[in-house]
Structures are given as C-alpha cells and as structure tokens.
Design a protein around this motif. Sequence first.
Motif, mmCIF file in Angstrom:
data_model
loop_
_atom_site.group_PDB
_atom_site.id
_atom_site.type_symbol
_atom_site.label_atom_id
_atom_site.label_comp_id
_atom_site.label_asym_id
_atom_site.label_seq_id
_atom_site.Cartn_x
_atom_site.Cartn_y
_atom_site.Cartn_z
ATOM 1 N N THR A 196 0.817 -1.210 0.000
ATOM 2 C CA THR A 196 0.000 0.000 0.000
ATOM 3 C C THR A 196 0.857 1.269 0.000
ATOM 4 N N PRO A 197 1.929 1.353 0.816
ATOM 5 C CA PRO A 197 2.753 2.559 0.782
ATOM 6 C C PRO A 197 3.350 2.840 -0.601
ATOM 7 N N PHE A 198 3.704 1.793 -1.330
ATOM 8 C CA PHE A 198 4.238 1.983 -2.679
ATOM 9 C C PHE A 198 3.178 2.619 -3.579
ATOM 10 N N VAL A 199 1.960 2.105 -3.515
ATOM 11 C CA VAL A 199 0.866 2.640 -4.339
ATOM 12 C C VAL A 199 0.583 4.094 -3.956
ATOM 13 N N ALA A 218 -1.112 15.078 -2.929
ATOM 14 C CA ALA A 218 0.119 14.282 -3.018
ATOM 15 C C ALA A 218 0.838 14.254 -1.671
ATOM 16 N N ILE A 219 0.943 15.389 -1.026
ATOM 17 C CA ILE A 219 1.600 15.434 0.287
ATOM 18 C C ILE A 219 0.847 14.556 1.277
ATOM 19 N N GLY A 220 -0.478 14.610 1.247
ATOM 20 C CA GLY A 220 -1.281 13.742 2.113
ATOM 21 C C GLY A 220 -1.022 12.266 1.834
ATOM 22 N N GLY A 228 0.879 9.665 -5.468
ATOM 23 C CA GLY A 228 1.337 11.003 -5.085
ATOM 24 C C GLY A 228 2.309 11.575 -6.098
ATOM 25 N N LEU A 229 3.201 10.738 -6.601
ATOM 26 C CA LEU A 229 4.157 11.188 -7.610
ATOM 27 C C LEU A 229 3.438 11.555 -8.912
ATOM 28 N N LEU A 230 2.449 10.760 -9.307
ATOM 29 C CA LEU A 230 1.662 11.081 -10.505
ATOM 30 C C LEU A 230 0.920 12.412 -10.347
#
Length: 135
Positions: free
Chosen positions: A59-62, A123-125, A67-69
Amino acid sequence: MLNLIFHRVMSGMDGPGFARFLRAFLPVAPKAPFNYLCVIGLVVAPVVALFALDDADSTPFVLRAVGLLLTFGGGLLVSNRLAEPNYDRMLAWDPDHMPQGWVATRHYYFTRNWTRATATWTAIGLFLAALVDLL
C-alpha cells in the motif's frame, strides 16, 4: 499563500491594478530559489522513496506512486502546459487598455492555481499516509 491570500487581494483589483500586480509578481515568483527548492523536493523525494524501498506490492508503494503522478500531472504539467502560457498572455496586457475577456483569463489563472494546489496537497497527504503505513 498564493491561493488563500493573494487570490482574495487580486480578485478585488480592477483590470489595470491586476495587470500591474502580475507584472511585478509573475516574472519573479516562478524563478525564486524557494520555488525551485519546493519543486525539486516534491519530485526528487518521492522518486527516491518510490524506488529506494523494496515494497512494490504494498500500500505505501501505491500511495507514493499516486502522489508522484499527482505531483507530475497536477503540478508540473499544469504549470508547464497551462499556467505558463497564460502567464505570457497576461504579461502582454497593456494595463491602460485591458483586453476584453480579461476577467475570464484571471479566473482561468485562479483555477489553474487551485488545480496545482489541490494536486500538491493531495500528493503530500498521500506521501504522509504512506509514511504512516510504513511505521
């Protein structure tokens, strides 16, 4: 600050005042060292975090990937492809002879700022949620 304070101030300006404010603000703001630092931080940190950790099926990867997108799409692409050309259009205005439709262009400027802000805050969230999930 731009969206929450400047927008309120700028929305109350008449056309010549708005054009003069932009002539003072726009050439400086995008090239400010703080702006570069924020953009670099929002791009480099998630990229490093995305690939430095070996958790591609988590989940953290997703959360980091989404967020990067959002950072690229909502922030960088909106800035480069939509906001910057609008800046050029507004900076070409003659404050003493405002073009018809300047209010719509100002609204477009405000909307693009909100688009970037919403994408960046989201994204920050997501990055924070990924961090909390990792802990």
